[in-house]
Write a protein that holds these residues in place. Structure first.
Motif, PDB file in Angstrom:
ATOM      1  N   CYS A  39       0.868  -1.024  -0.013  1.00  0.00           N
ATOM      2  CA  CYS A  39       0.081   0.092  -0.087  1.00  0.00           C
ATOM      3  C   CYS A  39       0.980   1.129  -0.024  1.00  0.00           C
ATOM      4  O   CYS A  39       1.785   1.443   0.897  1.00  0.00           O
ATOM      5  CB  CYS A  39      -1.005  -0.030   1.358  1.00  0.00           C
ATOM      6  N   LEU A  41      -0.078   4.242   0.783  1.00  0.00           N
ATOM      7  CA  LEU A  41      -0.750   5.015   1.585  1.00  0.00           C
ATOM      8  C   LEU A  41      -0.513   4.769   3.148  1.00  0.00           C
ATOM      9  O   LEU A  41      -0.774   5.904   3.990  1.00  0.00           O
ATOM     10  CB  LEU A  41      -2.211   4.980   1.462  1.00  0.00           C
ATOM     11  N   HIS A  42       0.029   3.731   3.444  1.00  0.00           N
ATOM     12  CA  HIS A  42       0.516   3.338   4.737  1.00  0.00           C
ATOM     13  C   HIS A  42       1.710   2.458   4.844  1.00  0.00           C
ATOM     14  O   HIS A  42       1.945   1.927   3.724  1.00  0.00           O
ATOM     15  CB  HIS A  42      -0.526   2.921   5.681  1.00  0.00           C
ATOM     16  N   CYS A  60      -7.469  -0.955   0.348  1.00  0.00           N
ATOM     17  CA  CYS A  60      -6.406  -1.571   1.387  1.00  0.00           C
ATOM     18  C   CYS A  60      -6.887  -2.206   2.544  1.00  0.00           C
ATOM     19  O   CYS A  60      -7.691  -1.530   3.253  1.00  0.00           O
ATOM     20  CB  CYS A  60      -5.546  -0.396   1.586  1.00  0.00           C
ATOM     21  N   CYS A  63      -5.151  -0.196   5.480  1.00  0.00           N
ATOM     22  CA  CYS A  63      -5.547   1.098   6.399  1.00  0.00           C
ATOM     23  C   CYS A  63      -6.996   1.228   6.029  1.00  0.00           C
ATOM     24  O   CYS A  63      -7.553   2.371   6.307  1.00  0.00           O
ATOM     25  CB  CYS A  63      -4.594   2.387   5.739  1.00  0.00           C
TER      26      CYS A  63
HETATM   27 ZN   LIG Z   1      -2.916   0.848   3.373  1.00  0.00          ZN
END
Ligand SMILES: [Zn+2]
Length: 327
Positions: A39, A41-42, A60, A63
């Motif tokens: 991911c 995003l995290h 995801c 997250c």
């Molecule tokens: Zn994520």
């Protein structure tokens, strides 16, 4: 922007293409044409980011966030919806041009001995590294002809910053490195400014998708530093393209617990050390530990490796780097 224009924008930017342009790689396909990867995003250590290229949606499991390409742009760039739409519209205009320019410059590299000689002198020797970084060469005076022949109007080249107002190639006698939505050019000639970027943001940390999963990363300020460390076998290396990090780069470094080794230039005037101090404080306030590396006086990672340094000699510098206690 109305609903129809939004739908049109989403259709013109396939989610997978946008993700890949931002360095995302799939770890494995999981059936029904869907893909799974880390991911962006995290801080993800086992792939939990699911992409459905047919539906143009992501989700995801780590997250618990998901949506379409606009939602992804909002989360990735940390902007509101209208700003995300504006970024995507700009990307839609520039991405195909950049793609062609990068391919063209890559072919030129092998046709220009002076460019290959320059790379060798800066420690970039292996074809594997040149392919990995997709390094190219802008001789000047030929990109415009190539792109207009492909049907791109000069006005589009100017808007992207690839051509000057007078219509000449903006990059002349420069080694070029593709970035996320930008292009870095290092001049071979002493009479031109050494560094050049296209207008717009420099993007996130270089090759972050690869470095992200390591608990310890080495941060360098220039792409040549990145290259020599990569060539010496380090894969946990990333580059901020200058000592000042933008908001996206800071967020990437701080997206999970990790130690950041700072390998900035050891300038005689202390500016590299000062920048490292300042960054240590910023990262420390966000809970990320830093260890500035002391390179021999006057050295940056590039000069360290091209003057004969190797991985065995670099490892002790990592071990000796002491923890900054700003956390
Ligand atoms: Zn994520």
């Amino acid at each position: 922007m109305n609903r129809i224009a939004i739908d049109e924008l989403k259709q013109q930017i396939p989610l997978l293409e946008y993700l890949q342009a931002h360095d995302w790689q799939q770890a494995r396909p999981i059936g029904f044409g869907r893909l799974l990867g880390l991911c962006p995003l995290h801080a993800d250590h086992k792939p939990s980011f699911l992409v459905d290229p047919h539906k143009n949606l992501f989700f995801c499991y780590g997250c618990r966030r998901g949506g379409d390409v606009i939602r992804f742009a909002e989360l990735y760039h940390q902007v509101e919806f209208p700003h995300a739409v504006a970024l995507l519209r700009e990307w839609r205009g520039v991405a195909p041009l950049l793609h062609e320019a990068v391919g063209f410059y890559h072919v030129q590299l092998h046709r220009h001995g002076e460019a290959v000689a320059y790379l060798q002198q800066r420690g970039i020797r292996s074809p594997e590294l040149i392919e990995h970084m997709r390094i190219g060469y802008a001789p000047g005076g030929c990109l415009r002809g190539w792109l207009t022949q492909l049907g791109y109007p000069l006005s589009a080249l100017r808007r992207a910053g690839l051509a000057t107002a007078a219509g000449y190639d903006a990059y002349t006698r420069r080694i070029v490195f593709p970035l996320e939505g930008n292009l870095y050019g290092r001049s071979l000639s002493d009479s031109a400014p050494p560094h050049r970027f296209l207008p717009g943001a420099k993007g996130g940390l270089y090759s972050w998708a690869q470095a992200q999963s390591y608990p310890e990363v080495i941060l360098v300020e220039g792409l040549f530093d990145y290259a020599v460390l990569w060539e010496a076998g380090f894969r946990n290396v990333t580059c901020s393209l200058g000592t000042h990090l933008n908001a996206l780069q800071l967020r990437q470094l701080c997206d999970g617990p990790r130690t950041v080794y700072l390998a900035f230039d050891a300038d005689a005037n202390g500016s590299g050390q000062q920048a490292a101090q300042c960054l240590s404080r910023t990262l420390g306030e966000r809970g990320v530990a830093t260890r500035p590396i002391s390179l021999p006086e006057g050295h940056d990672p590039t000069s360290f490796f091209i003057s004969g340094g190797n991985a065995q000699e670099f490892h002790p510098l990592l071990e000796e780097a002491s923890l900054c206690d700003f956390v």
